[in-house]
Write a protein that holds these residues in place. Structure first.
Motif, PDB file in Angstrom:
ATOM      1  N   THR A   1       0.838  -1.197   0.000  1.00  0.00           N
ATOM      2  CA  THR A   1       0.000   0.000   0.000  1.00  0.00           C
ATOM      3  C   THR A   1       0.876   1.251   0.000  1.00  0.00           C
ATOM      4  OG1 THR A   1      -1.769  -1.146   1.187  1.00  0.00           O
ATOM      5  CG2 THR A   1      -1.794   1.266   1.242  1.00  0.00           C
ATOM      6  N   MET A   2       1.924   1.232   0.801  1.00  0.00           N
ATOM      7  CA  MET A   2       2.868   2.358   0.813  1.00  0.00           C
ATOM      8  C   MET A   2       3.528   2.523  -0.549  1.00  0.00           C
ATOM      9  SD  MET A   2       4.733   2.380   4.552  1.00  0.00           S
ATOM     10  CE  MET A   2       5.824   1.056   4.074  1.00  0.00           C
ATOM     11  N   ALA A   3       3.880   1.394  -1.179  1.00  0.00           N
ATOM     12  CA  ALA A   3       4.523   1.451  -2.490  1.00  0.00           C
ATOM     13  C   ALA A   3       3.589   2.061  -3.524  1.00  0.00           C
ATOM     14  CB  ALA A   3       4.946   0.045  -2.922  1.00  0.00           C
ATOM     15  N   ALA A   4       2.285   1.717  -3.439  1.00  0.00           N
ATOM     16  CA  ALA A   4       1.315   2.219  -4.406  1.00  0.00           C
ATOM     17  C   ALA A   4       1.127   3.728  -4.292  1.00  0.00           C
ATOM     18  CB  ALA A   4      -0.024   1.511  -4.220  1.00  0.00           C
ATOM     19  N   TYR A   5       1.305   4.256  -3.087  1.00  0.00           N
ATOM     20  CA  TYR A   5       1.114   5.687  -2.873  1.00  0.00           C
ATOM     21  C   TYR A   5       2.435   6.438  -2.727  1.00  0.00           C
ATOM     22  CZ  TYR A   5      -3.869   4.891  -2.287  1.00  0.00           C
ATOM     23  OH  TYR A   5      -5.183   4.562  -2.515  1.00  0.00           O
ATOM     24  N   ALA A   6       3.537   5.769  -3.061  1.00  0.00           N
ATOM     25  CA  ALA A   6       4.853   6.406  -2.919  1.00  0.00           C
ATOM     26  C   ALA A   6       4.948   7.655  -3.786  1.00  0.00           C
ATOM     27  CB  ALA A   6       5.957   5.421  -3.296  1.00  0.00           C
ATOM     28  N   ALA A   7       5.598   8.684  -3.242  1.00  0.00           N
ATOM     29  CA  ALA A   7       5.737   9.947  -3.970  1.00  0.00           C
ATOM     30  C   ALA A   7       6.787   9.862  -5.074  1.00  0.00           C
ATOM     31  CB  ALA A   7       6.101  11.075  -2.997  1.00  0.00           C
ATOM     32  N   THR A   8       7.755   8.964  -4.897  1.00  0.00           N
ATOM     33  CA  THR A   8       8.823   8.826  -5.892  1.00  0.00           C
ATOM     34  C   THR A   8       9.028   7.356  -6.235  1.00  0.00           C
ATOM     35  OG1 THR A   8      10.618   8.560  -4.285  1.00  0.00           O
ATOM     36  CG2 THR A   8       9.993  10.820  -4.881  1.00  0.00           C
ATOM     37  N   LYS A   9       9.670   7.147  -7.374  1.00  0.00           N
ATOM     38  CA  LYS A   9       9.976   5.779  -7.781  1.00  0.00           C
ATOM     39  C   LYS A   9      10.931   5.123  -6.796  1.00  0.00           C
ATOM     40  CE  LYS A   9      11.607   3.020 -11.707  1.00  0.00           C
ATOM     41  NZ  LYS A   9      12.096   3.052 -13.108  1.00  0.00           N
ATOM     42  N   GLY A  10      11.889   5.890  -6.274  1.00  0.00           N
ATOM     43  CA  GLY A  10      12.843   5.347  -5.310  1.00  0.00           C
ATOM     44  C   GLY A  10      12.149   4.812  -4.069  1.00  0.00           C
ATOM     45  N   GLU A  11      11.140   5.543  -3.574  1.00  0.00           N
ATOM     46  CA  GLU A  11      10.404   5.091  -2.399  1.00  0.00           C
ATOM     47  C   GLU A  11       9.621   3.816  -2.709  1.00  0.00           C
ATOM     48  OE1 GLU A  11       7.945   8.260  -1.050  1.00  0.00           O
ATOM     49  OE2 GLU A  11       9.614   9.578  -0.537  1.00  0.00           O
ATOM     50  N   ALA A  12       9.048   3.762  -3.902  1.00  0.00           N
ATOM     51  CA  ALA A  12       8.298   2.570  -4.291  1.00  0.00           C
ATOM     52  C   ALA A  12       9.212   1.345  -4.385  1.00  0.00           C
ATOM     53  CB  ALA A  12       7.587   2.813  -5.624  1.00  0.00           C
ATOM     54  N   LEU A  13      10.377   1.532  -4.977  1.00  0.00           N
ATOM     55  CA  LEU A  13      11.326   0.419  -5.107  1.00  0.00           C
ATOM     56  C   LEU A  13      11.808  -0.044  -3.742  1.00  0.00           C
ATOM     57  CD1 LEU A  13      13.474   1.531  -8.180  1.00  0.00           C
ATOM     58  CD2 LEU A  13      11.674  -0.217  -8.122  1.00  0.00           C
ATOM     59  N   ASP A  14      12.053   0.891  -2.838  1.00  0.00           N
ATOM     60  CA  ASP A  14      12.479   0.519  -1.485  1.00  0.00           C
ATOM     61  C   ASP A  14      11.427  -0.352  -0.802  1.00  0.00           C
ATOM     62  OD1 ASP A  14      14.910   1.781  -1.625  1.00  0.00           O
ATOM     63  OD2 ASP A  14      14.235   3.616  -0.612  1.00  0.00           O
ATOM     64  N   ALA A  15      10.164  -0.021  -1.014  1.00  0.00           N
ATOM     65  CA  ALA A  15       9.088  -0.817  -0.414  1.00  0.00           C
ATOM     66  C   ALA A  15       9.068  -2.228  -0.986  1.00  0.00           C
ATOM     67  CB  ALA A  15       7.751  -0.125  -0.638  1.00  0.00           C
ATOM     68  N   TRP A  16       9.201  -2.332  -2.306  1.00  0.00           N
ATOM     69  CA  TRP A  16       9.185  -3.659  -2.921  1.00  0.00           C
ATOM     70  C   TRP A  16      10.416  -4.479  -2.544  1.00  0.00           C
ATOM     71  CZ3 TRP A  16       5.567  -6.441  -5.483  1.00  0.00           C
ATOM     72  CH2 TRP A  16       4.388  -5.770  -5.832  1.00  0.00           C
ATOM     73  N   ARG A  17      11.515  -3.790  -2.221  1.00  0.00           N
ATOM     74  CA  ARG A  17      12.714  -4.521  -1.782  1.00  0.00           C
ATOM     75  C   ARG A  17      12.479  -5.228  -0.455  1.00  0.00           C
ATOM     76  NH1 ARG A  17      15.646   0.375  -3.913  1.00  0.00           N
ATOM     77  NH2 ARG A  17      16.347  -0.286  -5.988  1.00  0.00           N
ATOM     78  N   GLU A  18      11.509  -4.772   0.315  1.00  0.00           N
ATOM     79  CA  GLU A  18      11.166  -5.484   1.540  1.00  0.00           C
ATOM     80  C   GLU A  18      10.545  -6.839   1.227  1.00  0.00           C
ATOM     81  OE1 GLU A  18       9.250  -3.410   4.707  1.00  0.00           O
ATOM     82  OE2 GLU A  18      10.094  -1.469   4.123  1.00  0.00           O
ATOM     83  N   LEU A  19       9.956  -6.960   0.040  1.00  0.00           N
ATOM     84  CA  LEU A  19       9.405  -8.258  -0.378  1.00  0.00           C
ATOM     85  C   LEU A  19      10.477  -9.146  -0.983  1.00  0.00           C
ATOM     86  CD1 LEU A  19       6.726  -6.402  -0.420  1.00  0.00           C
ATOM     87  CD2 LEU A  19       5.871  -8.102  -2.051  1.00  0.00           C
ATOM     88  N   PHE A  20      11.274  -8.578  -1.882  1.00  0.00           N
ATOM     89  CA  PHE A  20      12.134  -9.403  -2.718  1.00  0.00           C
ATOM     90  C   PHE A  20      13.626  -9.215  -2.484  1.00  0.00           C
ATOM     91  CE2 PHE A  20       8.276  -9.035  -5.510  1.00  0.00           C
ATOM     92  CZ  PHE A  20       7.873 -10.351  -5.363  1.00  0.00           C
ATOM     93  N   GLY A  21      14.008  -8.384  -1.519  1.00  0.00           N
ATOM     94  CA  GLY A  21      15.411  -8.232  -1.217  1.00  0.00           C
ATOM     95  C   GLY A  21      16.083  -7.122  -2.004  1.00  0.00           C
ATOM     96  N   PRO A  22      17.348  -6.887  -1.713  1.00  0.00           N
ATOM     97  CA  PRO A  22      18.061  -5.724  -2.258  1.00  0.00           C
ATOM     98  C   PRO A  22      18.328  -5.789  -3.751  1.00  0.00           C
ATOM     99  CG  PRO A  22      19.561  -7.133  -1.010  1.00  0.00           C
ATOM    100  CD  PRO A  22      18.186  -7.650  -0.755  1.00  0.00           C
ATOM    101  N   THR A  23      18.167  -6.968  -4.378  1.00  0.00           N
ATOM    102  CA  THR A  23      18.430  -7.062  -5.831  1.00  0.00           C
ATOM    103  C   THR A  23      17.264  -6.547  -6.661  1.00  0.00           C
ATOM    104  OG1 THR A  23      17.558  -9.317  -5.971  1.00  0.00           O
ATOM    105  CG2 THR A  23      19.906  -9.076  -5.494  1.00  0.00           C
ATOM    106  N   PHE A  24      16.104  -6.308  -6.034  1.00  0.00           N
ATOM    107  CA  PHE A  24      14.954  -5.808  -6.786  1.00  0.00           C
ATOM    108  C   PHE A  24      15.217  -4.387  -7.260  1.00  0.00           C
ATOM    109  CE2 PHE A  24      10.832  -3.817  -7.354  1.00  0.00           C
ATOM    110  CZ  PHE A  24      10.137  -4.801  -8.047  1.00  0.00           C
ATOM    111  N   PRO A  25      14.923  -4.015  -8.518  1.00  0.00           N
ATOM    112  CA  PRO A  25      14.165  -4.765  -9.514  1.00  0.00           C
ATOM    113  C   PRO A  25      14.999  -5.615 -10.449  1.00  0.00           C
ATOM    114  CG  PRO A  25      14.460  -2.538 -10.284  1.00  0.00           C
ATOM    115  CD  PRO A  25      15.135  -2.612  -8.951  1.00  0.00           C
ATOM    116  N   GLY A  26      16.286  -5.781 -10.180  1.00  0.00           N
ATOM    117  CA  GLY A  26      17.097  -6.691 -10.980  1.00  0.00           C
ATOM    118  C   GLY A  26      17.523  -6.133 -12.307  1.00  0.00           C
ATOM    119  N   GLU A  27      17.452  -4.833 -12.476  1.00  0.00           N
ATOM    120  CA  GLU A  27      17.843  -4.219 -13.751  1.00  0.00           C
ATOM    121  C   GLU A  27      19.329  -3.899 -13.766  1.00  0.00           C
ATOM    122  OE1 GLU A  27      13.548  -1.973 -14.446  1.00  0.00           O
ATOM    123  OE2 GLU A  27      15.318  -0.818 -13.822  1.00  0.00           O
TER     124      GLU A  27
END
Length: 332
Positions: free
Chosen positions: A306-332
């Motif tokens: 939910t925090m990721a969906a409402y994140a003000a920046t892409k960096g904040e959104a990615l940080d939230a998803w890294r809590e799910l998938f670890g520091p390698t997310f998004p793997g680019e």
């Protein structure tokens, strides 16, 4: 959820392909090692007639294409079901794991050490030092029933009905309806659980349980909508919301291969029934504390999304998803 979604289906699909799915070369090496074992094992079992080898079948997540790569990238687990017919009706079936371990050791001779063989409750694990691949050889007592029905045997001699063929048919039917996103969604959820267990080793959620939760939501939908297999963020939210809202207190069963009345209620805190065996709750042994831990973790993860969906920046959104998938997310 509203607002710009910085992490969408495209981002998660790319992550799955680069960090979660088993790469083609690893899959090729896995097949080579498994085929080597199968060919050699056939010969050694034929020479030891306590148990007759009926067939060897690839099984588990590898056969179902729901396996995920090792975090080190050096290999992926594989399962082989060894269907055995008892040659001596007086043989103690609880000895089958020890017997199978000896046959596996004979296959590899002096090329492996004792530490490379690790029996579990229902399989003989073999580690390949060069590739890091671990093959689990699972003995299944075959009684001539159709569709490869047979009985897994635990180290204590308990027999559990299973069928490699029907389990594969079960997932292939749903993948056929849903498309390729069905299995990739399962792999992403398995990657989430693996990362979660690295943080909390006491968290319990086996691979098969994830597969059956996804199957259930594909069959019945959630909150009036079908499972969004073509929108991974939405689908992950659906699975998490299901876990949180139901508390995993609602029994899950499937009627592909037996009628609903074949299942009997139990006192187990989580009841998710094997689609092949109405007597096998795949969550048997999970305590009430295990249930609460998994539900609470899903709730925390859902709040993170939910925090990721409402994140003000892409960096904040990615940080939230890294809590799910670890520091390698998004793997680019």
């Amino acid at each position: 959820m509203s607002g710009e979604r910085y992490v969408d289906h495209r981002v998660l699909k790319a992550f799955a392909q680069s960090k979660v799915n088993v790469p083609a070369e690893e899959a090729k090496e896995r097949r080579r090692q498994v085929n080597h074992l199968r060919e050699r094992l056939e010969g050694y079992i034929a020479a030891h007639r306590d148990f007759d080898l009926v067939k060897l079948r690839a099984s588990g997540s590898t056969a179902k294409y729901t396996a995920i790569r090792r975090k080190s990238g050096t290999g992926s687990d594989a399962d082989v079901a060894a269907y055995l017919r008892v040659g001596d009706p007086e043989v103690d079936v609880s000895t089958v794991l020890t017997w199978l371990e000896e046959r596996c050791k004979e296959v590899y001779g002096n090329t492996k050490v004792a530490e490379d063989f690790k029996p579990s409750d229902h399989a003989v694990g073999i580690t390949m030092r060069d590739s890091g691949l671990k093959i689990d050889v699972v003995p299944v007592l075959y009684t001539g029933e159709p569709d490869d029905r047979g009985y897994l045997v635990t180290s204590g001699g308990t027999k559990v009905l299973t069928s490699v063929t029907l389990h594969l048919r079960f997932i292939e039917k749903r993948k056929g309806e849903a498309g390729d996103g069905y299995r990739e969604l399962i792999r992403l959820l398995k990657a989430w659980i693996r990362e979660s267990k690295a943080v909390d080793p006491q968290l319990r959620c086996k691979s098969f349980l994830i597969e059956l939760l996804v199957a259930h939501l594909w069959d019945v939908g959630w909150n009036g909508k079908p499972l969004q297999v073509n929108d991974y963020p939405a689908a992950i939210e659906q699975v998490l919301a299901y876990i949180v809202r139901t508390g995993l207190k609602t029994p899950i069963l499937f009627t592909d291969y037996y009628k609903a009345n074949a299942v009997s209620a139990t006192a187990d805190p989580i009841q998710v029934w094997d689609p092949v065996n109405p007597e096998n709750n795949v969550a048997r042994g999970y305590s009430e504390l295990d249930r609460l831990r998994l539900v609470n973790h899903a709730k925390t993860t859902l709040e993170t999304l939910t925090m990721a969906a409402y994140a003000a920046t892409k960096g904040e959104a990615l940080d939230a998803w890294r809590e799910l998938f670890g520091p390698t997310f998004p793997g680019e």
